[in-house]
Design an enzyme around this catalytic site. Structure first.
Site, PDB file in Angstrom:
ATOM      1  N   MET A   1      47.196 111.544 -19.760  1.00 28.46           N
ATOM      2  CA  MET A   1      46.707 111.820 -18.422  1.00 28.46           C
ATOM      3  C   MET A   1      47.751 112.589 -17.620  1.00 28.46           C
ATOM      4  O   MET A   1      48.846 112.853 -18.105  1.00 28.46           O
ATOM      5  CB  MET A   1      46.338 110.508 -17.705  1.00 28.46           C
ATOM      6  CG  MET A   1      45.124 109.803 -18.275  1.00 28.46           C
ATOM      7  SD  MET A   1      44.587 108.438 -17.231  1.00 28.46           S
ATOM      8  CE  MET A   1      43.266 107.786 -18.255  1.00 28.46           C
ATOM      9  N   CYS A   2      47.424 112.894 -16.391  1.00 33.33           N
ATOM     10  CA  CYS A   2      48.284 113.710 -15.529  1.00 33.33           C
ATOM     11  C   CYS A   2      49.232 112.834 -14.721  1.00 33.33           C
ATOM     12  O   CYS A   2      49.208 111.612 -14.816  1.00 33.33           O
ATOM     13  CB  CYS A   2      47.414 114.537 -14.583  1.00 33.33           C
ATOM     14  SG  CYS A   2      46.093 115.437 -15.416  1.00 33.33           S
TER      15      CYS A   2
END
Length: 261
Positions: free
Chosen positions: A1-2
């Protein structure tokens, strides 16, 4: 994920220290190498820089680290692509206009099969679930208020809207209109407030220590919000899952968990 980064400040502040450590996570100390971006509010204006290259190797990011811009509200993002290809139009933060104000949004998480009904005023340019969620939030805020409401009213409306998105998945996000900074945690988010009396801070991802007592004035204050703590010698506070906080002038204005569904 970011990963997410934001600063909400009492006075115009540069983000070079935090941004330097944060960029290292975009392909050097972590694998968020699928694009990056940063937005600086300047009064009612906005400077936006995005790139589909990794933040650790981007010459534009290098330029911004060496030429800091001062702002009271800053939103940054390094991307690990999950939904939507690696391309410039899918780089966060995203921006839209509403009530004569710029709005900036960045998201960490996955929203599975999320395709809300969107009207013509707010449409995604790219192919990410994140931009679709931002467009939907802007659309629903516009439907709920005829003109720019107070920060308190906006917070109340966001509390009602967020559970309609979180049922599709993970929705850690940052949202700002240059007046306030909203931060919502589904899984992981941290913050601290740097204020007088200032002390030293050392980045985890880069060999850099700053004594903030030497560079700040007593009236300076900055709230730093980030996915994972950036420094090793400061006291970070973890958000509770489902918690929405709003920051104004470098201070949290209240919190509380939402009813997730």
């Amino acid at each position: 994920m970011c990963q997410l980064l934001a600063l909400n400040c009492a006075t115009p502040t540069d983000a070079s220290f935090s941004f330097t450590g944060f960029c290292r996570r975009g392909g050097a100390t972590d694998n968020h190498a699928d694009g990056w971006g940063i937005a600086f509010f300047e009064g009612r204006g906005l400077r936006l820089f995005i790139d589909h290259e990794s933040a650790a190797n981007s010459r534009m990011a290098e330029f911004l680290r060496s030429y800091p811009l001062k702002s009271r509200n800053i939103v940054a993002h390094v991307r690990k692509a999950t939904i939507g290809e690696v391309s410039l139009e899918n780089a966060h933060p995203f921006t839209r206009e509403l009530w004569g104000r710029h709005w900036v949004f960045a998201h960490n998480g996955d929203l599975k099969d999320y395709f809300p009904k969107l009207h013509s005023a707010f449409r995604p340019v790219g192919t990410t679930d994140s931009e679709r969620a931002f467009c939907w939030l802007m659309q629903e805020l516009a439907k709920s208020h005829a003109s720019l409401p107070s920060v308190e009213e906006l917070t109340h409306t966001l509390r009602e809207l967020i559970p309609q998105v979180t049922r599709f998945g993970t929705f850690n996000f940052l949202l700002s209109n240059g007046e306030a900074m909203w931060a919502h945690c589904s899984t992981k988010l941290h913050y601290l407030v740097r204020q007088y009396p200032f002390s030293k801070a050392t980045l985890m991802d880069h060999d850099w220590t700053v004594n903030f007592a030497e560079v700040n004035q007593p009236g300076d204050r900055a709230a730093v919000i980030v996915t994972t703590p950036l420094t090793s010698d400061e006291q970070w506070t973890a958000f509770e899952p489902g918690e929405l906080k709003v920051f104004v002038d470098g201070l949290p204005q209240g919190g509380g968990s939402l009813t997730e569904s």
